[in-house]
Design an enzyme around this catalytic site. Structure first.
Site, PDB file in Angstrom:
ATOM      1  CG  HIS A  13     -13.172 -53.745 -23.323  1.00  0.00           C
ATOM      2  ND1 HIS A  13     -14.039 -54.747 -23.685  1.00  0.00           N
ATOM      3  CD2 HIS A  13     -13.041 -53.833 -21.972  1.00  0.00           C
ATOM      4  CE1 HIS A  13     -14.406 -55.428 -22.590  1.00  0.00           C
ATOM      5  NE2 HIS A  13     -13.818 -54.881 -21.547  1.00  0.00           N
ATOM      6  CG  ASN A  14     -12.073 -48.998 -30.231  1.00  0.00           C
ATOM      7  OD1 ASN A  14     -12.386 -47.812 -30.231  1.00  0.00           O
ATOM      8  ND2 ASN A  14     -11.214 -49.510 -31.094  1.00  0.00           N
ATOM      9  CG  LEU A  15     -12.060 -45.480 -24.511  1.00  0.00           C
ATOM     10  CD1 LEU A  15     -11.081 -44.514 -23.851  1.00  0.00           C
ATOM     11  CD2 LEU A  15     -13.329 -45.610 -23.659  1.00  0.00           C
ATOM     12  CG  ASP A  73     -15.745 -58.081 -35.969  1.00  0.00           C
ATOM     13  OD1 ASP A  73     -14.992 -57.855 -35.008  1.00  0.00           O
ATOM     14  OD2 ASP A  73     -15.373 -58.692 -36.992  1.00  0.00           O
ATOM     15  CB  SER A  74     -16.100 -52.511 -38.265  1.00  0.00           C
ATOM     16  OG  SER A  74     -15.425 -51.955 -37.153  1.00  0.00           O
ATOM     17  N   GLY A 165      -8.145 -45.677 -35.549  1.00  0.00           N
ATOM     18  CA  GLY A 165      -7.799 -46.801 -36.421  1.00  0.00           C
ATOM     19  C   GLY A 165      -7.180 -46.351 -37.731  1.00  0.00           C
ATOM     20  CG  PHE A 166      -6.534 -48.912 -40.968  1.00  0.00           C
ATOM     21  CD1 PHE A 166      -5.295 -48.931 -41.595  1.00  0.00           C
ATOM     22  CD2 PHE A 166      -6.888 -50.007 -40.190  1.00  0.00           C
ATOM     23  CE1 PHE A 166      -4.433 -50.013 -41.463  1.00  0.00           C
ATOM     24  CE2 PHE A 166      -6.040 -51.093 -40.041  1.00  0.00           C
ATOM     25  CZ  PHE A 166      -4.804 -51.097 -40.680  1.00  0.00           C
ATOM     26  CG  ASP A 167     -11.247 -43.316 -39.018  1.00  0.00           C
ATOM     27  OD1 ASP A 167     -11.577 -44.357 -39.632  1.00  0.00           O
ATOM     28  OD2 ASP A 167     -11.918 -42.829 -38.088  1.00  0.00           O
ATOM     29  CG  HIS A 192     -17.653 -48.700 -41.652  1.00  0.00           C
ATOM     30  ND1 HIS A 192     -17.070 -47.468 -41.485  1.00  0.00           N
ATOM     31  CD2 HIS A 192     -17.034 -49.514 -40.752  1.00  0.00           C
ATOM     32  CE1 HIS A 192     -16.134 -47.537 -40.558  1.00  0.00           C
ATOM     33  NE2 HIS A 192     -16.096 -48.760 -40.085  1.00  0.00           N
TER      34      HIS A 192
END
EC number: 3.6.1.66
Length: 209
Positions: A13-15, A73-74, A165-167, A192
């Site tokens: 559900h993460n675009l 999953d990351s 995210g953490f990018d 990754h």
């Protein structure tokens, strides 16, 4: 061996993840539909490893949709923090009640990591890596797993407006820019997720990794 053809569910559900995965699958003639588009629920990620959680999501989506499903999953693993946040990466970006199921406060999560690093003193090591597991599952119970990784280091303050995210606080090895400062095609070539995808493609489409 079961191979990927036709229609596939991207079990997220993460675009941001959805767009990356669609882009990476685009050359292989697959029709991609997301779990969000199908209104599938998000299963509880009760695993303690990336592999366990990826398989939970892929198997759930495959059974619920009757289609092959691909789940990711990351997470970010920071060496000085004992590999945290790791499988709990998304949980560190707590949801706000007013943002609904999509909203996460990634700036807060980045600040939490930086605060923990600073607590170790000015000479703390900043080595980190992003890990990714891609899990493929078919409705008949067949599944496959592919692992990827990219090494780098943490930086502060956040830089860049691309990525997610953490990018903005992760600088991949061999570069001076954060993931969020790289054009999407540049990031897709070294990430990754791209590393795991290369292994998936070599296995599923008989190409060389």
């Amino acid at each position: 061996m079961t191979r990927l053809t036709g229609k596939i569910v991207i079990a997220t559900h993460n675009l941001g993840k959805l767009h990356e995965m669609q882009k990476l699958l685009e050359p292989y003639g697959l029709e991609c539909v997301s779990a969000g588009e199908l209104r599938l629920e998000e299963p509880a990620e009760t695993g303690t490893t990336f592999i366990e959680n990826a398989l939970i999501k892929a198997r759930f989506a495959a059974v619920a949709s009757g289609l092959p499903a691909l789940a990711d999953d990351s997470g970010l693993c920071v060496e000085a923090l004992g590999g945290r946040p790791g499988v709990y990466t998304a949980d560190w970006a707590e949801r706000h009640w007013y943002e609904g199921s999509e909203g996460r406060d990634w700036y807060m999560a980045m600040g939490k990591v930086e605060g923990l690093l600073c607590a170790h003193g000015p000479d703390v090591g900043r080595a980190a890596h992003f890990a990714c597991v891609l899990a493929l599952a078919w409705p008949d119970g067949v599944d496959a797993v592919y692992e990827g990784r990219v090494d780098g280091k943490m930086t502060w303050p956040p830089r860049g407006r691309m990525g997610f995210g953490f990018d903005p606080v992760f600088v991949p090895r061999g570069d001076t820019r954060t993931f969020a400062e790289l054009a999407p095609d540049e990031k897709h070539a070294i990430s990754h997720r791209a590393d795991a995808f290369r292994k998936l493609v070599a296995d599923q489409f008989n190409t060389q990794a």
